[in-house]
Design a protein around this motif. Sequence first.
Motif, PDB file in Angstrom:
ATOM      1  N   LEU A  63     -76.703 -11.079  14.375  1.00 51.60           N
ATOM      2  CA  LEU A  63     -75.760 -10.127  13.783  1.00 51.60           C
ATOM      3  C   LEU A  63     -75.007 -10.760  12.604  1.00 51.60           C
ATOM      4  O   LEU A  63     -74.739 -10.083  11.601  1.00 51.60           O
ATOM      5  CB  LEU A  63     -74.787  -9.608  14.840  1.00 51.60           C
ATOM      6  CG  LEU A  63     -75.426  -8.733  15.920  1.00 51.60           C
ATOM      7  CD1 LEU A  63     -74.413  -8.414  17.025  1.00 51.60           C
ATOM      8  CD2 LEU A  63     -76.012  -7.459  15.321  1.00 51.60           C
ATOM      9  N   LEU A  66     -77.428 -10.574   9.855  1.00 48.03           N
ATOM     10  CA  LEU A  66     -77.567  -9.196   9.371  1.00 48.03           C
ATOM     11  C   LEU A  66     -76.359  -8.752   8.549  1.00 48.03           C
ATOM     12  O   LEU A  66     -76.486  -7.914   7.654  1.00 48.03           O
ATOM     13  CB  LEU A  66     -77.785  -8.236  10.540  1.00 48.03           C
ATOM     14  CG  LEU A  66     -79.149  -8.331  11.202  1.00 48.03           C
ATOM     15  CD1 LEU A  66     -79.232  -7.430  12.424  1.00 48.03           C
ATOM     16  CD2 LEU A  66     -80.247  -7.983  10.208  1.00 48.03           C
ATOM     17  N   ALA A  67     -75.196  -9.336   8.855  1.00 51.49           N
ATOM     18  CA  ALA A  67     -73.991  -9.022   8.081  1.00 51.49           C
ATOM     19  C   ALA A  67     -74.051  -9.620   6.677  1.00 51.49           C
ATOM     20  O   ALA A  67     -73.221  -9.299   5.834  1.00 51.49           O
ATOM     21  CB  ALA A  67     -72.750  -9.525   8.809  1.00 51.49           C
TER      22      ALA A  67
END
Length: 184
Positions: A63, A66-67
């Motif tokens: 995550l 992905l950020a």
Amino acid sequence: MESNMKIRQMAIIGVITAVICILGPLSIPIGVVPITFTNLAIYFALYTLGMRKGTLSYIVYMLIGLAGLPVFSGFSGGLPKLVGPTGGYIIGFIFMALIGGCFIDKFWDKWYLSLVGMVIGTAICYLFGTVWLAYQAHMSLGAAFSVGVIPFIMGDMIKILIAALVGPQIRKGLMKANLFRVSF
């Protein structure tokens, strides 16, 4: 006391996630799919945290990537990496962690059975990665297997062997220091 334990668990997950973030970007480009240390970091996370928390630490890492933070191979990040040719491997690592972690949790003191679990988990990761690579790069499954699996088998087996031999020592040390619990 219960909240102190939750804080300790979150802190340890954070530290292990940071280790994955440090090792994940380190890569050796050899074609479409680079050699990375992400899988080795995940194996050690599983020995350190167990299956559930180790998998969670990888998902937090994913995550973060992905950020947009540059924690994926080659210091890249963002959604384009996940939907790009190597995105299947990034997703496949989740299943590698779950399968390898299950074996490690059950057989952490039997290196050869933990090794079997890591090999099976890695094979599932290869499957996800190969299918996605074939789709994204418009190549046959055989061609994707040739560039996305064959060059990595030997190196990944060495990483698995290292984890199977060193990981139990890490877990023993954590257990001795009362930092690892089965319900952890």
